[in-house]
Design a protein around this motif. Sequence first.
Motif, short mmCIF file in Angstrom:
data_model
loop_
_atom_site.label_atom_id
_atom_site.label_comp_id
_atom_site.label_asym_id
_atom_site.label_seq_id
_atom_site.Cartn_x
_atom_site.Cartn_y
_atom_site.Cartn_z
N LYS A 37 0.85 -1.19 0.00
CA LYS A 37 0.00 0.00 0.00
C LYS A 37 0.88 1.24 0.00
N PHE A 38 0.57 2.18 -0.90
CA PHE A 38 1.33 3.43 -0.90
C PHE A 38 0.50 4.54 -1.52
N SER A 39 0.88 5.79 -1.24
CA SER A 39 0.28 6.92 -1.93
C SER A 39 1.41 7.73 -2.57
N ILE A 40 1.06 8.40 -3.68
CA ILE A 40 2.09 9.08 -4.47
C ILE A 40 1.48 10.17 -5.32
N ASN A 41 2.31 11.13 -5.71
CA ASN A 41 1.88 12.16 -6.66
C ASN A 41 1.53 11.49 -7.99
N ARG A 42 0.33 11.77 -8.48
CA ARG A 42 -0.18 11.06 -9.65
C ARG A 42 0.68 11.29 -10.90
N ARG A 43 1.02 12.55 -11.14
CA ARG A 43 1.75 12.88 -12.36
C ARG A 43 3.15 12.23 -12.37
N GLU B 166 -3.64 3.94 -18.31
CA GLU B 166 -4.82 4.71 -18.68
C GLU B 166 -5.51 5.30 -17.45
N ILE B 167 -5.65 4.49 -16.41
CA ILE B 167 -6.33 4.97 -15.20
C ILE B 167 -5.53 6.08 -14.54
N VAL B 168 -4.23 5.86 -14.36
CA VAL B 168 -3.41 6.86 -13.67
C VAL B 168 -3.37 8.16 -14.48
N ARG B 169 -3.35 8.03 -15.81
CA ARG B 169 -3.35 9.23 -16.66
C ARG B 169 -4.64 10.03 -16.50
N LYS B 170 -5.77 9.31 -16.42
CA LYS B 170 -7.05 10.01 -16.48
C LYS B 170 -7.54 10.51 -15.13
N LEU B 171 -7.01 10.00 -14.03
CA LEU B 171 -7.52 10.42 -12.74
C LEU B 171 -7.34 11.92 -12.57
N ASP B 172 -8.27 12.55 -11.84
CA ASP B 172 -8.23 14.01 -11.77
C ASP B 172 -7.70 14.52 -10.43
N SER B 173 -7.10 13.65 -9.63
CA SER B 173 -6.62 14.12 -8.33
C SER B 173 -5.08 14.27 -8.35
N GLU B 174 -4.56 15.06 -7.41
CA GLU B 174 -3.12 15.29 -7.39
C GLU B 174 -2.38 14.05 -6.86
N PHE B 175 -3.00 13.38 -5.90
CA PHE B 175 -2.37 12.20 -5.31
C PHE B 175 -3.26 10.99 -5.51
N ILE B 176 -2.66 9.82 -5.56
CA ILE B 176 -3.47 8.60 -5.65
C ILE B 176 -2.95 7.58 -4.65
N ASP B 177 -3.84 6.68 -4.26
CA ASP B 177 -3.48 5.56 -3.40
C ASP B 177 -3.48 4.28 -4.24
N VAL B 178 -2.50 3.44 -3.97
CA VAL B 178 -2.44 2.14 -4.65
C VAL B 178 -2.33 1.08 -3.57
N GLU B 179 -3.19 0.08 -3.66
CA GLU B 179 -3.23 -0.93 -2.59
C GLU B 179 -3.60 -2.29 -3.16
#
Lengths: 373, 373
Positions: free
Chosen positions: A2-8, A82-95
């Motif tokens: 589990k981690f969170s990171i800057n999407r871009r 595709e998902i990471v490119r299209k998400l509209d938030s600055e940060f995302i969680d991956v788990e």
Amino acid sequence: MKFSINRRFFFNKINMVSRAISVFSPLPALSGIWMDVRKDSIVLTGSDSNITIQTTIYKGEMNNLEIESTGSIVIESKYLSEIVRKLDSEFIDVELIDYTLVQISSPNGKFNLNGIQASEYPEINLERPENHFVLNRDDLTAIVNQTVFACGNDDQRPVLKGVNFHAKGKTLYCSGSDSFRLAYKKIELNEPQDFNITIPTKSLIEVQRSIDETIDAVDVYADTKKIQFIFDKTIFQSRLIDGNYPIVERIIPNQFIAEMRVDTQELAGVIDRTAFIRTDKIHVIKMECSEMVTRIKTASTEIGNSDEVLTDCVYHGDDLRFSCNGTFVTDALKALGGEKVRLQFSANQGPILISNPDDTSTLMIIVPMRSHD
Amino acid sequence: MKFSINRRFFFNKINMVSRAISVFSPLPALSGIWMDVRKDSIVLTGSDSNITIQTTIYKGEMNNLEIESTGSIVIESKYLSEIVRKLDSEFIDVELIDYTLVQISSPNGKFNLNGIQASEYPEINLERPENHFVLNRDDLTAIVNQTVFACGNDDQRPVLKGVNFHAKGKTLYCSGSDSFRLAYKKIELNEPQDFNITIPTKSLIEVQRSIDETIDAVDVYADTKKIQFIFDKTIFQSRLIDGNYPIVERIIPNQFIAEMRVDTQELAGVIDRTAFIRTDKIHVIKMECSEMVTRIKTASTEIGNSDEVLTDCVYHGDDLRFSCNGTFVTDALKALGGEKVRLQFSANQGPILISNPDDTSTLMIIVPMRSHD
């Protein structure tokens, strides 16, 4: 895991390793990105078994990486990307939420992707080869732009499907050839080297695309089996092509019976205007050169014919008449650049040496075609 | 036949009539442009027998046309167009030099093309149809952008491969439908009209592309067999599609059990993020709407699933759950434009009316899909 990171930031890294991944992967796991989340870093690997790209994301870079738990999984690269490119938030969680199910989430959305167990990912040897040299980004770009186009695409002669890197002393000779033409480029090295390897054109193109403007130079490591380009916490590894590359120095003519200097734009324009006529899909041009006038002609019984005179052109030497592939000349002019271009003729129907008179580190050789008139 | 003309002007006219020409022409002559050089004008015609474009170049326009002798010939459009485009001179000469051999020449070059005798060009009836109305360029562009995308592509129902123009009084109703969705646009006419015709989408797209920004409005003439658009000394004629177009007014719902207003960008973004999941190549989304929360979900056993909440969304009415083609919604949103969009639901599993709440002259109707859960 589990981690969170800057999407871009994450997207750029995914994008980088995805370059190695082929849609026609022989092994299902190779259509995915192997994501290995460690205590302080994430290692992403993409591979088509010929090219492998591995990049490491460290905590503390400008990426807001927070690792909550470690783990390892393979995720289908096209869906992840595709998902990471299209998400509209600055940060995302991956788990990893359930066995092989990976959840990528933003504040409003949850995206679950079926992954593949990391144990199914093939082992890839990323050990560093022995020979080391440094290549400027500009030189690498020049090699790709000036030699790759001339390479062959014939499975019968696989060695011609790559660019040959031949290092002797402090010079690296880079050659691309399809046996009808040769593009030959000299690069100065910092330290003496001695190797002779052939790199698949695809690998060279991909490594050049992977290197952005922030990177001035890459470290290159090579042996007889593989080559690695190291930059920005990334290993770009490619298999080499087996087989002996032709000794290109034998092909380069050094005695000439005639020479032409011509405006590059004009020559390119005149040849381009003959491109409407193709014989068996090949753009055959006929050149008639004398000290009085130089003409470029073309003819087809079906379509018609053309005849144009070069105006900004100086020609010295024997009168010549020959046919050649116009596309080859156009490609050579494009690769050379420069306002003026010099064509040197070694013999009637012999190889033609094309170069920029102000920079002879790059040479183009074209073999004329047998003509039937 | 011999004339000289401004190259760029001539190229634009060749380009215009070439739009009608198909590379898969059934008749050899139709792969060419029929060039008819008269005393004071040149008439260029291109056709694929469904679409015909004829434009006239007059002496005295800003084209430096000088006609030395008259005549008529058909010239392969792709070669003519390529040569005239690539020539580097301001003016060019065109001459029939031998039977059907046409010479196009600039000061330094001569290009000869084998033509076809004008007598082999099929006769095309360009008589003017009876009904006449005027269409603004902006309206024509809007029709193309807002209805063509919804048209069908099924040879079993040819009438759906066109946009229906139904004039009643001073309103023109334009409809595009593939039977699963409908795009419906009202245009105000200057004078009352009464006709019902269906124009092939290809023709509408081509006529819209042919009309540049200098033209504010086109004259349209139509009967039951063909339509003509007249602009800038050019006739653009198209055959119409035979057959009765469905009565679309019956499909448009006017009673509703629920309504949603949502930010267009947000809805488009949420749907776009579900596009990684496709079932038999169709982008199926599931919407779950209530006054509390609206979700868009998607799922596939193979790839994974997703679930996202709409934030800038107001929903009134019955709770609803249905599946529909996400691409259809995205297409509708793109065609409507506008910051906000209104979705009106006629019944559970009934047609959905999508519109811009500030401009109801354009309506989009989508039929939900049967879902299996």
